[in-house]
Design a protein around this motif. Sequence first.
Motif, PDB file in Angstrom:
ATOM      1  N   ARG A  85     -62.697  73.488  38.293  1.00 48.23           N
ATOM      2  CA  ARG A  85     -63.028  73.048  36.938  1.00 48.23           C
ATOM      3  C   ARG A  85     -63.815  71.748  36.976  1.00 48.23           C
ATOM      4  N   SER A  86     -63.492  70.906  37.946  1.00 48.13           N
ATOM      5  CA  SER A  86     -64.072  69.561  38.012  1.00 48.13           C
ATOM      6  C   SER A  86     -64.995  69.441  39.223  1.00 48.13           C
ATOM      7  N   LEU A  87     -66.114  68.748  39.030  1.00 47.38           N
ATOM      8  CA  LEU A  87     -67.048  68.532  40.131  1.00 47.38           C
ATOM      9  C   LEU A  87     -67.216  67.038  40.404  1.00 47.38           C
ATOM     10  N   GLY A  88     -67.221  66.671  41.665  1.00 45.12           N
ATOM     11  CA  GLY A  88     -67.628  65.330  42.085  1.00 45.12           C
ATOM     12  C   GLY A  88     -69.015  65.449  42.675  1.00 45.12           C
ATOM     13  N   ILE A  89     -69.903  64.525  42.307  1.00 44.04           N
ATOM     14  CA  ILE A  89     -71.315  64.672  42.661  1.00 44.04           C
ATOM     15  C   ILE A  89     -71.841  63.393  43.303  1.00 44.04           C
ATOM     16  N   ILE A  90     -72.549  63.562  44.415  1.00 36.91           N
ATOM     17  CA  ILE A  90     -73.221  62.442  45.070  1.00 36.91           C
ATOM     18  C   ILE A  90     -74.723  62.742  45.104  1.00 36.91           C
ATOM     19  N   GLY A  91     -75.514  61.826  44.587  1.00 35.77           N
ATOM     20  CA  GLY A  91     -76.976  61.939  44.682  1.00 35.77           C
ATOM     21  C   GLY A  91     -77.518  60.708  45.378  1.00 35.77           C
ATOM     22  N   SER A  92     -78.274  60.916  46.469  1.00 33.20           N
ATOM     23  CA  SER A  92     -78.836  59.787  47.223  1.00 33.20           C
ATOM     24  C   SER A  92     -80.319  60.009  47.458  1.00 33.20           C
ATOM     25  N   ARG A  93     -81.074  58.927  47.404  1.00 36.52           N
ATOM     26  CA  ARG A  93     -82.478  59.007  47.781  1.00 36.52           C
ATOM     27  C   ARG A  93     -82.613  58.951  49.313  1.00 36.52           C
ATOM     28  N   THR A  94     -81.740  58.184  49.954  1.00 29.42           N
ATOM     29  CA  THR A  94     -81.874  57.910  51.385  1.00 29.42           C
ATOM     30  C   THR A  94     -80.606  58.296  52.138  1.00 29.42           C
ATOM     31  N   GLY A  95     -80.789  59.147  53.176  1.00 25.40           N
ATOM     32  CA  GLY A  95     -79.684  59.436  54.076  1.00 25.40           C
ATOM     33  C   GLY A  95     -78.977  60.742  53.818  1.00 25.40           C
ATOM     34  N   ALA A  96     -78.637  61.436  54.898  1.00 25.94           N
ATOM     35  CA  ALA A  96     -77.816  62.638  54.816  1.00 25.94           C
ATOM     36  C   ALA A  96     -76.676  62.545  55.832  1.00 25.94           C
ATOM     37  N   VAL A 114     -84.774  67.814  34.100  1.00 25.83           N
ATOM     38  CA  VAL A 114     -84.839  67.455  35.520  1.00 25.83           C
ATOM     39  C   VAL A 114     -84.266  66.064  35.736  1.00 25.83           C
ATOM     40  N   GLY A 115     -83.505  65.894  36.803  1.00 22.05           N
ATOM     41  CA  GLY A 115     -83.049  64.567  37.180  1.00 22.05           C
ATOM     42  C   GLY A 115     -83.285  64.293  38.646  1.00 22.05           C
ATOM     43  N   CYS A 116     -83.610  63.032  38.968  1.00 22.94           N
ATOM     44  CA  CYS A 116     -83.794  62.581  40.344  1.00 22.94           C
ATOM     45  C   CYS A 116     -83.094  61.245  40.491  1.00 22.94           C
ATOM     46  N   PRO A 117     -82.188  61.025  41.456  1.00 21.30           N
ATOM     47  CA  PRO A 117     -81.834  61.986  42.483  1.00 21.30           C
ATOM     48  C   PRO A 117     -81.126  63.218  41.899  1.00 21.30           C
ATOM     49  N   ALA A 118     -81.104  64.285  42.714  1.00 24.85           N
ATOM     50  CA  ALA A 118     -80.648  65.581  42.229  1.00 24.85           C
ATOM     51  C   ALA A 118     -79.283  65.519  41.555  1.00 24.85           C
ATOM     52  N   GLY A 119     -78.394  64.665  42.074  1.00 32.56           N
ATOM     53  CA  GLY A 119     -77.060  64.558  41.490  1.00 32.56           C
ATOM     54  C   GLY A 119     -77.101  64.216  40.008  1.00 32.56           C
ATOM     55  N   LEU A 120     -78.041  63.368  39.639  1.00 38.43           N
ATOM     56  CA  LEU A 120     -78.226  63.011  38.233  1.00 38.43           C
ATOM     57  C   LEU A 120     -78.571  64.249  37.408  1.00 38.43           C
ATOM     58  N   ALA A 137     -73.891  53.197  45.532  1.00 42.77           N
ATOM     59  CA  ALA A 137     -73.680  52.704  46.889  1.00 42.77           C
ATOM     60  C   ALA A 137     -75.009  52.644  47.624  1.00 42.77           C
ATOM     61  N   PHE A 138     -74.949  52.175  48.847  1.00 44.65           N
ATOM     62  CA  PHE A 138     -76.115  52.077  49.725  1.00 44.65           C
ATOM     63  C   PHE A 138     -76.900  53.397  49.745  1.00 44.65           C
ATOM     64  N   GLY A 139     -78.211  53.263  49.961  1.00 45.11           N
ATOM     65  CA  GLY A 139     -79.048  54.465  50.069  1.00 45.11           C
ATOM     66  C   GLY A 139     -79.486  54.979  48.716  1.00 45.11           C
ATOM     67  N   ASP A 140     -79.536  54.078  47.709  1.00 52.47           N
ATOM     68  CA  ASP A 140     -79.850  54.517  46.341  1.00 52.47           C
ATOM     69  C   ASP A 140     -78.989  55.718  45.983  1.00 52.47           C
ATOM     70  N   THR A 141     -77.700  55.512  46.107  1.00 52.97           N
ATOM     71  CA  THR A 141     -76.726  56.587  45.887  1.00 52.97           C
ATOM     72  C   THR A 141     -76.017  56.397  44.561  1.00 52.97           C
ATOM     73  N   ILE A 142     -75.860  57.487  43.829  1.00 45.64           N
ATOM     74  CA  ILE A 142     -75.077  57.457  42.593  1.00 45.64           C
ATOM     75  C   ILE A 142     -73.925  58.449  42.739  1.00 45.64           C
ATOM     76  N   GLY A 143     -72.747  58.056  42.259  1.00 40.44           N
ATOM     77  CA  GLY A 143     -71.578  58.925  42.285  1.00 40.44           C
ATOM     78  C   GLY A 143     -71.191  59.293  40.870  1.00 40.44           C
ATOM     79  N   LEU A 144     -71.007  60.596  40.623  1.00 37.18           N
ATOM     80  CA  LEU A 144     -70.776  61.091  39.274  1.00 37.18           C
ATOM     81  C   LEU A 144     -69.653  62.111  39.290  1.00 37.18           C
TER      82      LEU A 144
END
Lengths: 267, 267, 267
Positions: B74-85, A187-193, B47-54
């Motif tokens: 084949r390739s995925l770009g992923i954004i995971g944020s705690r805050t904001g949609a 499991v990872g949080c945030p979900a992207g992780l 980035a802002f909003g406790d966001t991670i880009g992977l």
Amino acid sequence: MEVDIVQEEQIIKRVMDEVQKKMQGNDAPVPDLSTFKCGMTEFVGTAFGDTIGLVIANVDDVLRERLGIDPKFRSLGIIGSRTGAGPQIMAADEAVKASNTELLKFELPRDTKGHAGHGTLAIFGAEEVSDARRAVEITLNALSWTFGDIHMNDAGNFCELQYTARASYALNKFFCAPLGKAWGLIVGCPAGLGVVMADTAVKAANVEIVMHASPAYNTSHSNEFMIMITGDSGAVKQAVIAGRETALKLLPALGGIPKSLQTPYIR
Amino acid sequence: MEVDIVQEEQIIKRVMDEVQKKMQGNDAPVPDLSTFKCGMTEFVGTAFGDTIGLVIANVDDVLRERLGIDPKFRSLGIIGSRTGAGPQIMAADEAVKASNTELLKFELPRDTKGHAGHGTLAIFGAEEVSDARRAVEITLNALSWTFGDIHMNDAGNFCELQYTARASYALNKFFCAPLGKAWGLIVGCPAGLGVVMADTAVKAANVEIVMHASPAYNTSHSNEFMIMITGDSGAVKQAVIAGRETALKLLPALGGIPKSLQTPYIR
Amino acid sequence: MEVDIVQEEQIIKRVMDEVQKKMQGNDAPVPDLSTFKCGMTEFVGTAFGDTIGLVIANVDDVLRERLGIDPKFRSLGIIGSRTGAGPQIMAADEAVKASNTELLKFELPRDTKGHAGHGTLAIFGAEEVSDARRAVEITLNALSWTFGDIHMNDAGNFCELQYTARASYALNKFFCAPLGKAWGLIVGCPAGLGVVMADTAVKAANVEIVMHASPAYNTSHSNEFMIMITGDSGAVKQAVIAGRETALKLLPALGGIPKSLQTPYIR
């Protein structure tokens, strides 16, 4: 008389440490149950994760019917937690292995006291109250180690790993584990992780994904992505550890170094 | 030696200010990514909003099938944020405009670190990893301004406004925006505030509501009411601004003057 | 000059008390509405639970249709709360008794400002704006006592009890109360606590369960288990009080002695 600036900073730092603890919500001292007396036979004990363990010797018939519970289960063992669902299903699986009970319900509130995951409502059914109580006791005890591979940083981002060499009826019923086989949770949080952890894990060993969950699917809208895997016990463990390594490298980018909530148990 | 009462008050005030910041969760310092090294090619940035880009260069086939993703990605770009949609879908829309990718998933966990809104799980699909990475980079960069019209007060009540003169595929797919036309988002929390904002907005200009959401409908049970609108670009902007004016007048009744989380961009 | 350790401890204690209050979120001072002026005719007032009361004199037709509201309801009364749903439905039931309105919507966001329960979006429909305003005013006023039997401890665990001798249309429509009969609500958080409260309550008096809710059923994934009951008014009250007694004995095991958020009203 003036308070020295350095002293003031020290005071603020100490207070902030306490605040941090409170906000984490996970370091709340567990009451000393050897001395907690409420005069209610329903009370069994408490455990990590703001967890309470309770038992009903003879459940009211109407309530039982409402809950769709088979009449043969006269006694219910009950677990209520604010924080955690993975640790609780692992603990409940230990309980059904070692007691004459069935795990009837396992529901996931969206809780964790302001954090991004789940809490737990678990209900065991038993024909005898002693069995229901035993299941609750085993679950509470197991919660002393099943939070070991939740690693959380100061901002509340985390990874969670669970592993068992031999899944029993609770994991089978609620999380697709094949009976008696190895099962792992990543499991990872945030979900992207969690997506990247999952990808790393399944590439690391020959395992099968039996279930997955994301904010819009199979969760109660928690900010988690997770996979449940099975396979040879060595492979499952290897995949779980690979997922953990990925998370421990990435989490520091989001709010500091993660720390285990207990002691990691997957080695 | 005694600590003067005034000094004590000052200390307490300073600590409470820090506590406030922590509880808002929005002022968490963004790590300096120019120096963050985790040795993982999957990491793009934060980035802002406790966001991670992977990014995943070659996603595992089994995981891809589980997620129902076309094999050509084949390739995925992923954004995971705690805050904001809202900020994330705006940013993702910029990304699909400017990269050879498709936004495959946009899921809304019920998060925001104890506040009343959503977080984000976004997954871009690409045939080349460079495209996936580009989409993630554009999204992370756009998050430097898309929180600008979220105005939140000390109690965590807020309004959110978004506006684009020309919606692209991400807004089209997930929030009913007509392709290439103006689109606006008007959100209030608590939800009751959003209802009045929506009424004011649609009365202020000739716009069409293309979607709406409330705690029990089209949200993940967030405490928000929102409408998505389209029409002539001037009209959409006018409606959005009218909704914002309503909220900024009403929010002080509930926990203080609201402040923009960044710099308002809708003028 | 040194700050004495005892003084330092006192400062820390005082700050922690303030932090505690902030984190509870329930002690936020209610603005003095006699002086709050926002120049908007939509604003009615605020109340406990971070609640705002609003009114729309002539709702926009398109918005009304979107919400599926009968055209005869020109005016809407609106309640938005961050914290609480039981207190709000009780208050709304008082409002429909005493005003010419209908409760059209009652939605439960998963909120409570980081705690484990619900907030509220309530919409009253009226043919005249004076009626809509009246319903909102009555609701806001009733919120001064309907939180009285929510008893919460420092860790945010709680029980909630509601009781009325004569349920009206709001309780009938949304929570299965037979019109004009006694109705009671028994809630525990974490959900496991609510199961035992429910069992104790229905065993204590001859009542009928008309509805129940749990994290996965009839809630928005709150960490609550609850039953709604009906029967003779004495029996309903007796059952509700039995549920409360159970909770007040068990809650101290999980984070300290619970306190009423207002003044208990069920005697």
